[in-house]
Design a protein around this motif. Structure first.
Motif, short mmCIF file in Angstrom:
data_model
loop_
_atom_site.label_atom_id
_atom_site.label_comp_id
_atom_site.label_asym_id
_atom_site.label_seq_id
_atom_site.Cartn_x
_atom_site.Cartn_y
_atom_site.Cartn_z
N UNK A 195 26.28 54.88 35.44
CA UNK A 195 26.49 54.09 34.21
C UNK A 195 27.94 53.69 33.97
N UNK A 196 28.90 54.55 34.26
CA UNK A 196 30.28 54.23 33.89
C UNK A 196 30.81 52.97 34.58
N UNK A 197 30.56 52.78 35.88
CA UNK A 197 31.02 51.52 36.49
C UNK A 197 30.35 50.29 35.89
N UNK A 198 29.08 50.40 35.52
CA UNK A 198 28.38 49.28 34.90
C UNK A 198 28.99 48.95 33.54
N UNK A 199 29.27 49.99 32.76
CA UNK A 199 29.86 49.78 31.44
C UNK A 199 31.24 49.15 31.56
N UNK A 200 32.06 49.66 32.49
CA UNK A 200 33.42 49.13 32.66
C UNK A 200 33.40 47.66 33.05
N UNK A 201 32.50 47.30 33.97
CA UNK A 201 32.43 45.90 34.41
C UNK A 201 31.98 45.00 33.27
N UNK A 202 30.99 45.44 32.49
CA UNK A 202 30.50 44.64 31.37
C UNK A 202 31.56 44.55 30.27
N UNK A 203 32.31 45.63 30.08
CA UNK A 203 33.37 45.62 29.06
C UNK A 203 34.48 44.65 29.46
N UNK A 204 34.82 44.63 30.73
CA UNK A 204 35.82 43.65 31.21
C UNK A 204 35.46 42.24 30.77
N UNK A 205 34.24 41.88 31.05
CA UNK A 205 33.77 40.52 30.73
C UNK A 205 33.79 40.26 29.24
N UNK A 206 33.34 41.24 28.45
CA UNK A 206 33.28 41.06 27.00
C UNK A 206 34.69 40.92 26.41
N UNK A 207 35.62 41.73 26.88
CA UNK A 207 36.98 41.65 26.35
C UNK A 207 37.62 40.29 26.65
N UNK A 208 37.38 39.78 27.84
CA UNK A 208 37.91 38.46 28.17
C UNK A 208 37.28 37.37 27.29
N UNK A 209 35.99 37.53 27.00
CA UNK A 209 35.32 36.57 26.12
C UNK A 209 35.90 36.62 24.71
N UNK A 210 36.15 37.82 24.21
CA UNK A 210 36.72 37.97 22.87
C UNK A 210 38.12 37.38 22.80
N UNK A 211 38.92 37.62 23.85
CA UNK A 211 40.27 37.07 23.87
C UNK A 211 40.23 35.55 23.89
N UNK A 212 39.33 34.98 24.68
CA UNK A 212 39.23 33.53 24.80
C UNK A 212 38.76 32.88 23.50
N UNK A 213 38.00 33.63 22.71
CA UNK A 213 37.47 33.08 21.47
C UNK A 213 38.57 32.82 20.44
N UNK A 214 39.67 33.57 20.54
CA UNK A 214 40.74 33.45 19.57
C UNK A 214 40.45 34.11 18.24
N UNK A 215 39.28 34.69 18.09
CA UNK A 215 38.87 35.30 16.82
C UNK A 215 39.14 36.80 16.77
N UNK A 216 39.51 37.38 17.91
CA UNK A 216 39.83 38.81 17.96
C UNK A 216 41.24 38.90 18.56
#
Length: 342
Positions: A195-216
């Motif tokens: 589970x931990x590698x799956x969570x880390x990979x998904x978190x990477x993607x989510x953080x980049x999405x949040x940064x790109x949104x400009x809202x976080x």
């Protein structure tokens, strides 16, 4: 040769294997001599080791003043990365911000380096933070003021970085550097290995999405703020300290690090709520930040367990004494599933 010196540089048989060292401890007598020749102190210097941990901290005292001296542990970070923290603290000091800051040496430099068995290590001496840890003087009113002060720190960070600076998610994803150590740490736990590698990979993607949104928003962050990293004196004055992990990150991650630390220590959840309210009174949260509270709480727990795994060769597994791998794993995975990361 006196006993203090001989205890630092003993004669060693040349027919023994040279040990690989993960974390040496510098002798207080050596620290005292270096302080006496490098800093504008008064009279005799005394020094003793306060605690050995992620970094080592010494109490240094001259005839009139006491200081805290930190020796950074050698990690994956470059030894000169400490300049980021110390320069930011110097800027905060110039703004009148309540933080424990580095004391300049005779030549104005804020840190120096020494050779150790594991490689170069950085040292800096700080003014002493008055009072006691917030956990020893809990109150909702103080938590509110601490939250407001963190928001002010973030606003100062924007000014320090400059209006044209583009913040990155790179250091926000430092947990990836620690993932190999985490996998070794949980090698007897098949679910964690999966589970931990799956969570880390998904978190990477989510953080980049949040940064790109400009809202976080991202900014200059403490990155390890919790109830033990702020002192409160008898008059209620607060002092922020231990900025050794400072760097670019999501501002909401900094906020939730404190909220999570409040939970970790078992304090009343109202303390964390008051802290958030104080922060929001200075820099109001965006709706997207509010919507991602659980994500950043989960990320804090993942960072913690990965960081503990990375540091275990130097400081052992004793940092798990408050919460064990079952507790941490359940916390991380429950929130990862709720956030769509697992």
């Amino acid at each position: 040769m006196n006993s203090a010196v001989s205890s630092i540089t003993p004669d060693l048989p040349n027919d023994l294997p040279v040990a690989q060292v993960s974390h040496s401890v510098l002798h207080p007598a050596f620290i005292a001599r270096e302080v006496a020749r490098r800093y504008p102190t008064k009279g005799e210097i005394t020094c003793f080791l306060l605690y050995r941990g992620m970094n080592d901290v010494y109490l240094v005292q001259d005839d009139t003043t006491k200081y805290a001296l930190r020796v950074w542990r050698k990690t994956y970070r470059d030894v000169d990365d400490v300049a980021y923290e110390l320069d930011f603290l110097a800027y905060l000091q110039a703004q009148g911000y309540p933080a424990s800051v580095a004391v300049p040496q005779h030549d104005g430099r804020l840190y120096f380096k020494v050779a150790s068995p594991e490689g170069e290590r950085a040292l800096a001496m700080y003014d002493w933070a008055p009072g006691v840890k917030f956990g020893e003087r809990l109150s909702n009113e103080t938590a509110f003021r601490i939250g407001a002060a963190m928001a002010q720190m973030h606003l100062h960070g924007f000014a320090w970085a400059g209006k044209d600076h583009a913040f990155s998610t790179k250091t926000a994803k430092d947990y990836n550097i620690c993932m190999p150590a985490l996998i070794a740490f949980v090698n007897d736990r098949p679910d964690d290995l999966r589970d931990y590698p799956l969570i880390a990979a998904a978190l990477d993607k989510r953080l980049d999405e949040l940064a790109a949104s400009g809202e976080v928003p991202l900014g200059v962050c403490h990155r390890d703020f919790h109830p033990s990293n702020v002192h409160v004196d008898e008059d209620g004055a607060i002092t922020f300290l231990d900025f050794d992990a400072a760097g670019e990150d999501f501002l909401m991650q900094d906020v939730q690090n404190f909220v999570w630390g409040n939970l970790f220590y078992g304090f009343d959840p109202a303390i964390g709520e008051a802290f958030e309210a104080g922060y929001d009174s200075v820099r109001p949260f965006t709706q997207a930040e509010k919507d991602n509270r659980e994500l950043f709480l989960m990320a804090k727990a993942l960072r913690l367990v990965a960081g503990m795994a990375e540091s275990s060769t130097a400081v052992g597994r004793g940092t798990l004494r408050f919460r064990n791998l079952d507790w941490l794993g359940d916390y991380i995975k429950t929130r990862a599933r709720a956030c769509g990361l697992l």
